[in-house]
Scaffold this motif. Structure first.
Motif, PDB file in Angstrom:
ATOM      1  N   GLY A 606     -54.759   3.748 -72.397  1.00  0.00           N
ATOM      2  CA  GLY A 606     -55.139   2.552 -73.134  1.00  0.00           C
ATOM      3  C   GLY A 606     -54.027   2.094 -74.079  1.00  0.00           C
ATOM      4  N   ASN A 607     -52.906   2.838 -74.105  1.00  0.00           N
ATOM      5  CA  ASN A 607     -51.793   2.510 -74.995  1.00  0.00           C
ATOM      6  C   ASN A 607     -50.821   1.562 -74.274  1.00  0.00           C
ATOM      7  OD1 ASN A 607     -49.531   2.504 -76.594  1.00  0.00           O
ATOM      8  ND2 ASN A 607     -49.923   4.607 -77.300  1.00  0.00           N
ATOM      9  N   VAL A 608     -50.720   0.328 -74.778  1.00  0.00           N
ATOM     10  CA  VAL A 608     -49.925  -0.697 -74.088  1.00  0.00           C
ATOM     11  C   VAL A 608     -48.465  -0.271 -73.976  1.00  0.00           C
ATOM     12  CG1 VAL A 608     -49.264  -3.113 -74.107  1.00  0.00           C
ATOM     13  CG2 VAL A 608     -51.471  -2.436 -74.984  1.00  0.00           C
ATOM     14  N   ARG A 609     -47.946   0.339 -75.058  1.00  0.00           N
ATOM     15  CA  ARG A 609     -46.527   0.704 -75.046  1.00  0.00           C
ATOM     16  C   ARG A 609     -46.248   1.784 -74.014  1.00  0.00           C
ATOM     17  NH1 ARG A 609     -44.743   2.736 -79.923  1.00  0.00           N
ATOM     18  NH2 ARG A 609     -46.790   3.627 -80.247  1.00  0.00           N
ATOM     19  N   TRP A 610     -47.236   2.661 -73.844  1.00  0.00           N
ATOM     20  CA  TRP A 610     -47.109   3.710 -72.807  1.00  0.00           C
ATOM     21  C   TRP A 610     -47.064   3.071 -71.421  1.00  0.00           C
ATOM     22  CZ3 TRP A 610     -45.979   8.364 -71.271  1.00  0.00           C
ATOM     23  CH2 TRP A 610     -46.603   8.925 -70.145  1.00  0.00           C
ATOM     24  N   ALA A 612     -46.011   0.132 -70.747  1.00  0.00           N
ATOM     25  CA  ALA A 612     -44.714  -0.536 -70.602  1.00  0.00           C
ATOM     26  C   ALA A 612     -43.636   0.478 -70.256  1.00  0.00           C
ATOM     27  CB  ALA A 612     -44.356  -1.264 -71.893  1.00  0.00           C
ATOM     28  N   ALA A 613     -43.686   1.642 -70.904  1.00  0.00           N
ATOM     29  CA  ALA A 613     -42.692   2.675 -70.629  1.00  0.00           C
ATOM     30  C   ALA A 613     -42.784   3.128 -69.179  1.00  0.00           C
ATOM     31  CB  ALA A 613     -42.915   3.859 -71.573  1.00  0.00           C
ATOM     32  N   ALA A 616     -41.336   0.507 -66.981  1.00  0.00           N
ATOM     33  CA  ALA A 616     -39.872   0.507 -67.015  1.00  0.00           C
ATOM     34  C   ALA A 616     -39.324   1.673 -66.216  1.00  0.00           C
ATOM     35  CB  ALA A 616     -39.401   0.591 -68.462  1.00  0.00           C
TER      36      ALA A 616
ATOM     37  N   LEU B  18     -35.972  -3.517 -74.463  1.00  0.00           N
ATOM     38  CA  LEU B  18     -36.917  -2.540 -73.897  1.00  0.00           C
ATOM     39  C   LEU B  18     -37.290  -1.490 -74.939  1.00  0.00           C
ATOM     40  CD1 LEU B  18     -38.431  -1.494 -71.433  1.00  0.00           C
ATOM     41  CD2 LEU B  18     -36.420  -0.171 -70.829  1.00  0.00           C
ATOM     42  N   VAL B  21     -39.727  -2.898 -77.270  1.00  0.00           N
ATOM     43  CA  VAL B  21     -41.094  -2.929 -76.717  1.00  0.00           C
ATOM     44  C   VAL B  21     -41.737  -1.555 -76.810  1.00  0.00           C
ATOM     45  CG1 VAL B  21     -42.417  -3.186 -74.588  1.00  0.00           C
ATOM     46  CG2 VAL B  21     -40.703  -4.869 -75.182  1.00  0.00           C
ATOM     47  N   LEU B  22     -40.927  -0.539 -76.507  1.00  0.00           N
ATOM     48  CA  LEU B  22     -41.500   0.798 -76.435  1.00  0.00           C
ATOM     49  C   LEU B  22     -41.786   1.386 -77.807  1.00  0.00           C
ATOM     50  CD1 LEU B  22     -39.608   2.521 -73.497  1.00  0.00           C
ATOM     51  CD2 LEU B  22     -41.732   1.222 -73.486  1.00  0.00           C
ATOM     52  N   ARG B  25     -44.682  -1.050 -82.945  1.00  0.00           N
ATOM     53  CA  ARG B  25     -46.125  -1.061 -82.806  1.00  0.00           C
ATOM     54  C   ARG B  25     -46.691  -2.417 -83.171  1.00  0.00           C
ATOM     55  NH1 ARG B  25     -47.814   4.567 -85.556  1.00  0.00           N
ATOM     56  NH2 ARG B  25     -49.822   3.500 -85.644  1.00  0.00           N
ATOM     57  N   ALA B  91     -50.489  -2.501 -82.048  1.00  0.00           N
ATOM     58  CA  ALA B  91     -50.891  -2.528 -80.627  1.00  0.00           C
ATOM     59  C   ALA B  91     -51.665  -1.268 -80.233  1.00  0.00           C
ATOM     60  CB  ALA B  91     -49.663  -2.663 -79.737  1.00  0.00           C
ATOM     61  N   ASP B  92     -51.373  -0.150 -80.901  1.00  0.00           N
ATOM     62  CA  ASP B  92     -52.052   1.096 -80.533  1.00  0.00           C
ATOM     63  C   ASP B  92     -53.537   1.075 -80.893  1.00  0.00           C
ATOM     64  OD1 ASP B  92     -49.660   1.817 -79.703  1.00  0.00           O
ATOM     65  OD2 ASP B  92     -49.348   3.482 -81.106  1.00  0.00           O
TER      66      ASP B  92
END
Lengths: 629, 99
Positions: A606-610, A612-613, A616, B18, B21-22, B25, B91-92
């Motif tokens: 549920g973690n958006v950044r995860w 995205a990673a 990538a 990138l 983005v990563l 938060r 975002a988290d």
């Protein structure tokens, strides 16, 4: 008249279906009428057929009737077709007549039972199956009847199904006879692959043309059929089911486990006697098994306390005599003893039923005694049956049949002194245990009061069977007593007889010996079980006596042996393999996909950044693949 | 001036975007980082167009520009809704749809 042959097995089948379909809807009188009536009609038809067969025999002494084509597959043509020859005529006659008398008896005997209709439905089904078995003109139809009687035996042993013990006895009978049935099926397959036909007549004509005497194939085929017969006829080593089969109602024991079904093995061997003649080894095996069985079962009968178990062991022992006769090639002697045995054993069981019912369902003979005055009819008929069973000379049918067997065992080229000695010892033991029953039940002090007296329905079959078991022997008398051989001559077209050039004096002296032996057995029984009871009890109470009587009483430990060699290891294996190890493959697949699922579900954080990673990372891998691969 | 420098710059910019983005938060900064990545890609197209003397690179940059505009409008709308719903820009915080 012969054209009505098909009705004889069809009537009991129809009766059975009618009883099954009607369920609880018809009254007890109706059930009795259908149940006993169908077999009665069958018996009348069988008698008429027999008369017409004897007065105007069909060509070749075989009458065939094809009802319809059963199946036609890849060259195998099997019809529902019947064939009547002297051998099947005798079987048919005994099955329907004894069967009818037992049905008549059951009408009264089972009156109070809950499953009255169910009982008669099974009994009719049994009679129909047995008639199919003996009238079948091909081995496949014979096998159908064979399995049918096995099924009915199972159903009727477990008739009182609320007691788990009875269900266990039923399953035991079914499974033990199944071992023989498998061998019989294999034998049938072997015959089919060799001759391409299942017609019994054709097989018996072809076999001597293609197989040399003593050839491997002939011996294998005969041994497989023998194994089938051993299972059904409760002979060594498959005899363990019969004593337990006494869990069923008494008429069932009389009909199935004494008079008819257990002799199916005898019929099978007599029917395929040509094959056995081609296989001397199988004949010898048959004779030795018969002799061993008759001695072993006789000794077991000697120490039983349960009246029905004595009769059960006695049945095993008497069928042992028939196997002995078959083994020495005395086919018609075996059939003669079968017929006589059917009469007197049915009688003994039915009389035992009357006795047991009138002493509050007590089956222990040691608790009976002095019933002679209280149950006169049961006493006299039981005495007649016992006399026939122990082959009392001249008077009884059992004497003529047993004497016939003993003489053939002596004189036949494949017989000999050892087989004769075994038969003779068996005859002594037979009269010993038979009159032990008589003295224990009917003589001595009165220990119980009789609660009810048998009614006419119970008496009539007893009296008829008593007359038959005394008089039916006069159709076949030995050379020394006039040499009447109606039975043998009649069977001659179906079963070859052996002629012996033995001096007349030998036969007479053997007869005298056999007669003295059976009388000696009665005398010994009188001394041991009536006059000097204390002595007998002292012998039985000594250490050696206790061990032997326990060993014999348990049927020579066969149950124990099978239990520890086969049943327990099998249960043990079943227990360790409770989670079937083949299931590991399927269980493993499930486990693997579950684990993968759990692992993959971690990525769905549920973690958006995860996300995205991962995206990538995936892109990098894809690019690397595109560029470098 | 050679094309390599332009490509290198585009690559560094893309990587920075990138990383942004990563590791960021705040949802606004994530959007800005995406913008940096888009522009890095656009720069790479332009440099490639100049390097091989083709107009296609500039055509592609126009496309990227349009797409970036659309993305920003949708992204900002999402960010607004996000803030209304969660009272934060982290975002988290929107991790409830786990599994």
């Amino acid at each position: 008249m012969l054209d009505l042959l098909w009705l004889i097995p069809a009537l009991p089948f129809a009766g059975s279906i009618a009883l099954i379909m009607s369920g609880q809807r018809i009254s007890r009188q109706g059930i009795a009428l259908v149940g006993a009536g169908s077999v009665g009609l069958s018996a009348v038809l069988a008698a008429l057929t027999a008369i017409s067969f004897i007065t105007s025999p069909p060509a070749g002494h075989v009458f065939s009737q094809t009802l319809w084509r059963w199946m036609e597959v890849a060259g195998l043509k099997t019809g529902i077709s019947l064939s009547l020859d002297p051998l099947s005529l005798i079987m048919m006659f005994v099955i329907t007549s004894v069967g009818f008398l037992i049905h008549l008896y059951s009408v009264e005997y089972m009156r109070e039972e809950e499953g009255y209709g169910r009982f008669f439905a099974y009994m009719n089904l049994f009679v129909g199956s047995m008639l199919t078995l003996v009238l079948a003109d091909n081995l496949l139809l014979l096998y159908l009847g064979w399995e049918g009687v096995g099924l009915c035996s199972y159903l009727l042993i477990g008739f009182w199904y609320r007691d788990p013990e009875n269900g266990y006895a039923g399953r035991k009978a079914f499974i033990v006879t199944r071992i023989g049935d498998v061998a019989l099926a294999l034998g049938i397959f072997l015959l089919y692959t060799q001759f391409g036909t299942l017609q019994i007549q054709e097989l018996m004509q072809q076999a001597p043309l293609h197989w040399k005497t003593g050839s491997l194939l002939a011996t294998t085929a005969a041994l497989l059929l023998l194994a089938g017969a051993l299972g059904k006829s409760a002979q060594l080593p498959l005899q363990t089911w019969l004593p337990d089969a006494m869990a069923g109602p008494t008429p069932v024991s009389a009909l199935i486990h004494a008079a008819t079904m257990v002799t199916a093995g005898v019929y099978l061997i007599a029917r395929t006697h040509v094959l056995f003649s081609l296989a001397p080894a199988a004949m010898t095996a048959t004779a030795i098994i018969g002799a061993a069985t008759l001695l072993m079962a006789g000794c077991s009968a000697l120490v039983q306390q349960d009246l029905k178990r004595v009769l059960a062991y006695s049945t095993i022992s008497q069928i042992g005599y028939m196997f002995l006769a078959l083994g020495v090639g005395a086919w018609s002697a075996a059939m003669f003893h079968f017929m006589v045995h059917a009469f007197f054993k049915a009688l003994l069981f039915l009389a035992a039923g009357v006795i047991i019912a009138s002493v509050h369902h007590e089956r222990d003979m040691l608790k009976m005694g002095g019933l002679r005055r209280q149950l006169p009819i049961a006493f006299w008929t039981f005495l007649a049956g016992s006399a026939s069973l122990s082959a009392i000379p001249l008077l009884t049918a059992g004497f003529y049949s047993k004497e016939f067997i003993l003489w053939q065992a002596w004189a036949s080229p494949s017989g000999g002194i050892w087989l004769w000695m075994a038969g003779l010892t068996g005859a002594f033991v037979t009269s010993l245990y038979t009159f032990r029953m008589v003295f224990l039940i009917f003589y001595g002090e009165e220990k119980v009061k009789v609660s009810e007296n048998p009614s006419a329905y119970l008496k009539v079959p007893l009296v008829i069977l008593a007359v038959l078991s005394l008089l039916s022997g006069f159709v076949q008398m030995p050379q020394t007593l006039g040499g009447l051989s109606l039975f043998n001559d009649f069977m001659l077209t179906a079963l070859p007889a052996q002629a012996y050039a033995a001096p007349n004096g030998a036969e007479l002296s053997l007869q005298v010996i056999a007669s003295l032996i059976s009388l000696a057995g009665v005398w010994a029984a009188y001394l041991l079980f009536l006059r000097h009871r204390a002595f007998t009890e002292a012998v039985a109470g000594s250490t050696a006596g206790k061990i032997i009587s326990k060993f014999w009483s348990a049927g020579w430990g066969f149950d124990w042996l099978y239990d520890s060699v086969i049943v327990r290891p099998f249960l043990w294996l079943a227990r360790i393999n409770r989670d079937d190890f083949i299931d590991l493959i399927y269980g493993g697949t499930t486990w693997y996909s579950e684990q993968t699922h759990r692992f993959l579900s971690y990525t769905q954080s549920g973690n958006v950044r995860w996300y995205a990673a991962v995206l990538a990372f995936g892109t990098v891998i894809l690019l690397a693949l595109v560029i470098f691969v | 001036m050679s094309g390599e420098f332009g490509f290198l710059l585009a690559g560094v910019l893309f990587a920075l975007g990138l990383i942004g983005v990563l590791i960021r938060r705040n949802i606004i900064f994530i959007l800005m980082s995406i913008e940096v990545m888009l522009n890095a890609a656009g720069l790479a197209f332009v440099v490639a167009g100049a390097r091989w003397q083709q107009p296609d690179g500039q055509v592609m940059f126009i496309f990227i520009l349009v797409m970036a505009a659309a993305e920003v409008s949708v992204g900002l709308a999402l960010a607004l809704q996000f803030f209304r719903h969660f009272r934060t820009l982290d975002a988290d915080a929107a991790g409830r749809m786990r599994g």
